[in-house]
Design an enzyme around this catalytic site. Structure first.
Site, mmCIF file in Angstrom:
data_model
loop_
_atom_site.group_PDB
_atom_site.id
_atom_site.type_symbol
_atom_site.label_atom_id
_atom_site.label_comp_id
_atom_site.label_asym_id
_atom_site.label_seq_id
_atom_site.Cartn_x
_atom_site.Cartn_y
_atom_site.Cartn_z
ATOM 1 N N HIS A 252 9.902 -3.137 -1.542
ATOM 2 C CA HIS A 252 10.513 -2.503 -2.763
ATOM 3 C C HIS A 252 10.555 -4.415 -3.586
ATOM 4 O O HIS A 252 10.990 -4.938 -3.958
ATOM 5 C CB HIS A 252 12.228 -3.035 -1.486
ATOM 6 C CG HIS A 252 13.948 -3.723 -2.604
ATOM 7 N ND1 HIS A 252 13.977 -4.306 -3.225
ATOM 8 C CD2 HIS A 252 14.218 -2.323 -3.580
ATOM 9 C CE1 HIS A 252 14.671 -4.784 -3.622
ATOM 10 N NE2 HIS A 252 15.104 -3.326 -4.283
ATOM 11 N N LYS B 55 8.473 -6.522 -5.105
ATOM 12 C CA LYS B 55 7.891 -6.408 -7.438
ATOM 13 C C LYS B 55 7.057 -7.784 -7.738
ATOM 14 O O LYS B 55 7.582 -8.400 -8.090
ATOM 15 C CB LYS B 55 9.208 -6.386 -8.232
ATOM 16 C CG LYS B 55 9.848 -5.226 -7.681
ATOM 17 C CD LYS B 55 11.864 -5.392 -7.621
ATOM 18 C CE LYS B 55 12.459 -4.409 -7.250
ATOM 19 N NZ LYS B 55 13.459 -4.730 -6.175
ATOM 20 N N HIS C 87 22.375 -7.565 -10.863
ATOM 21 C CA HIS C 87 21.120 -7.693 -9.940
ATOM 22 C C HIS C 87 19.992 -8.303 -9.239
ATOM 23 O O HIS C 87 19.366 -8.153 -8.630
ATOM 24 C CB HIS C 87 20.414 -6.244 -10.382
ATOM 25 C CG HIS C 87 19.549 -5.352 -9.506
ATOM 26 N ND1 HIS C 87 18.295 -5.729 -9.776
ATOM 27 C CD2 HIS C 87 19.858 -5.012 -8.685
ATOM 28 C CE1 HIS C 87 17.751 -4.672 -8.687
ATOM 29 N NE2 HIS C 87 18.411 -4.011 -8.089
ATOM 30 N N LYS D 253 19.012 -11.552 -6.927
ATOM 31 C CA LYS D 253 19.192 -11.947 -6.027
ATOM 32 C C LYS D 253 18.770 -13.384 -5.734
ATOM 33 O O LYS D 253 17.811 -14.051 -5.788
ATOM 34 C CB LYS D 253 18.515 -10.896 -5.005
ATOM 35 C CG LYS D 253 18.339 -9.596 -5.042
ATOM 36 C CD LYS D 253 17.035 -9.153 -6.343
ATOM 37 C CE LYS D 253 17.371 -7.715 -6.220
ATOM 38 N NZ LYS D 253 18.302 -7.295 -6.570
ATOM 39 N N ASP E 154 22.962 -26.497 -0.789
ATOM 40 C CA ASP E 154 23.283 -27.840 -1.056
ATOM 41 C C ASP E 154 22.287 -27.993 -2.961
ATOM 42 O O ASP E 154 22.275 -29.625 -2.599
ATOM 43 C CB ASP E 154 23.055 -28.752 -0.124
ATOM 44 C CG ASP E 154 24.068 -27.873 1.371
ATOM 45 O OD1 ASP E 154 25.541 -27.793 1.078
ATOM 46 O OD2 ASP E 154 23.187 -28.761 2.121
#
Length: 397
Positions: free
Chosen positions: A143, A145, A315, A317, A322
């Site tokens: 996965h 990229k 989409h 991530k 903090d």
């Protein structure tokens, strides 16, 4: 008919055994890889149009080599434009390597692959499904990229190559994602990871070729990369949660964290850490929206904030602790990224670059709706049924 049913039952019974044995073998083979702290300069992209503009321009300017790994390259217009550009550079004498996940990029035609190879592009599929653990190998995807150009420019993040990433899918609409472009010391680590993946699937070992690792000057942002191969990612996320003192922000398209991460988030909330989670309202895969409902309920009952993104499909991530530690990469906050997929994340330390990140996060929240406990409790019969099914098969969503 009886024979058919017997074969079907045996097949269904074998699937969990196949997966368990395949994962067991994988864990015996995997080794944790740690990259050192580096300093690089970053640019953040949140829309495909701007990313493709700069990515394609950097590829066009390549002089020595282009190394690219994607989970998905489609067979549509923008994908063909991308492939044509790679072929053009190969014909100019630039060394081009393209590594694609076999299942993720299954739509890429054989004709396109033949044309790439005829033009001089070094092409390979990675993570080809294979026996004896066929079911496990189908699920274990690369996965990551990663793009490296001349060993001096790197890209990593959530975008793949296809029309939908430009917002051209009528069902999903606007596509919101996070992708990084970097120059500086960190590019050598993206190069190393690409060459590891290339060697694993082609048996060609280029890791000692000095021309792929030119001298690099440090940039402004301190960071380090975390590659994970179906292991070790959970501990990375646990460490981030446990170090939080004030607030945690998580943006992810798939929020299925499992028990250990969920317990850690609840414990953080109970010690006074403010937690906000942003997920999409729309879904690009069946059942993933409903599979997150049990976790949403737990967070809301603990006083955490949960938002649904309304302006298209979210989409990205991203994990911020903090306000001074930020993780952007390829890994989702779900069981598949934690335990099956091969991922690449970039953890950055406090810097002026965080202002650009905060601006985008604020825009995401403004385009979202804050959920209430009633929103995830008052479900239709169909939604409850999907939730039950999604919970059962959550590992594979």
């Amino acid at each position: 008919m009886t024979v058919f049913l017997l074969v079907l039952l045996l097949f269904i019974a074998w699937l969990p055994v196949d997966f368990w044995l395949g994962r067991r073998r994988q864990l015996k083979r995997v080794r944790q890889r740690a990259f050192p702290r580096r300093k690089s300069d970053f640019r953040l992209y949140t829309y495909g149009k701007m990313l493709y503009r700069d990515l394609f321009a950097d590829i066009e300017q390549a002089k020595d080599h282009i190394h690219i790994l994607f989970f998905i390259v489609k067979n549509d217009a923008v994908s063909q434009r991308f492939l044509q550009l790679l072929m053009k550079k190969a014909q100019e004498g630039v060394e081009v390597r393209l590594l694609l996940d076999r299942v993720g990029s299954h739509l890429l035609s054989r004709k396109s692959i033949r044309e790439l190879r005829r033009a001089g592009v070094h092409f390979a599929f990675c993570h080809n499904p294979r026996f004896p653990y066929f079911f496990y190998s189908i699920n274990q995807r690369n996965h990551r990229k990663i793009t490296v150009i001349d060993g001096k420019i790197g890209y990593v993040g959530g975008f793949n190559i296809g029309e939908e990433y430009l917002g051209n899918d009528p069902k999903l609409g606007n596509w919101r994602d996070y992708h990084l472009r970097l120059t500086g010391e960190g590019v050598q680590d993206l190069q190393t990871q690409f060459l590891h993946d290339w060697r694993d699937d082609t048996k060609e070992n280029l890791l000692r070729e000095s021309r792929y690792f030119p001298p690099l000057l440090p940039g402004a942002v301190e960071h380090y990369f975390v590659p994970t191969d179906g292991a070790y990612l959970q501990q990375t996320f646990l460490d981030l949660i446990e170090m939080a003192q004030h607030d945690i922000y998580i943006g992810t398209p798939y929020f299925i964290p499992g028990k250990r991460l969920m317990d850690a988030l609840i414990q953080a909330a109970q010690r006074g850490v403010r937690i906000a989670v942003l997920v999409p309202k729309k879904s690009d895969h069946p059942l993933v929206r409903e599979a997150k409902f049990p976790y949403m309920r737990q967070l809301l009952r603990e006083g955490c904030d949960v938002y649904e993104f309304l302006n298209g499909f979210f989409h990205a991530k991203i994990f911020i602790v903090d306000g001074h530690i930020c993780d952007i990469g390829t890994a989702n906050f779900d069981l598949r990224s934690l335990y099956i997929n091969h991922e690449m994340n970039c953890i950055m330390q406090d810097s002026s670059f965080f202002a650009a990140i905060k601006k985008e996060v604020d825009e995401d929240l403004e385009a979202s709706r804050k959920l209430t406990l009633e929103d995830v409790e008052r479900l239709s019969f169909g939604e409850r049924l999907k939730e039950k099914i999604g919970t059962i098969i959550a590992f594979f969503l």
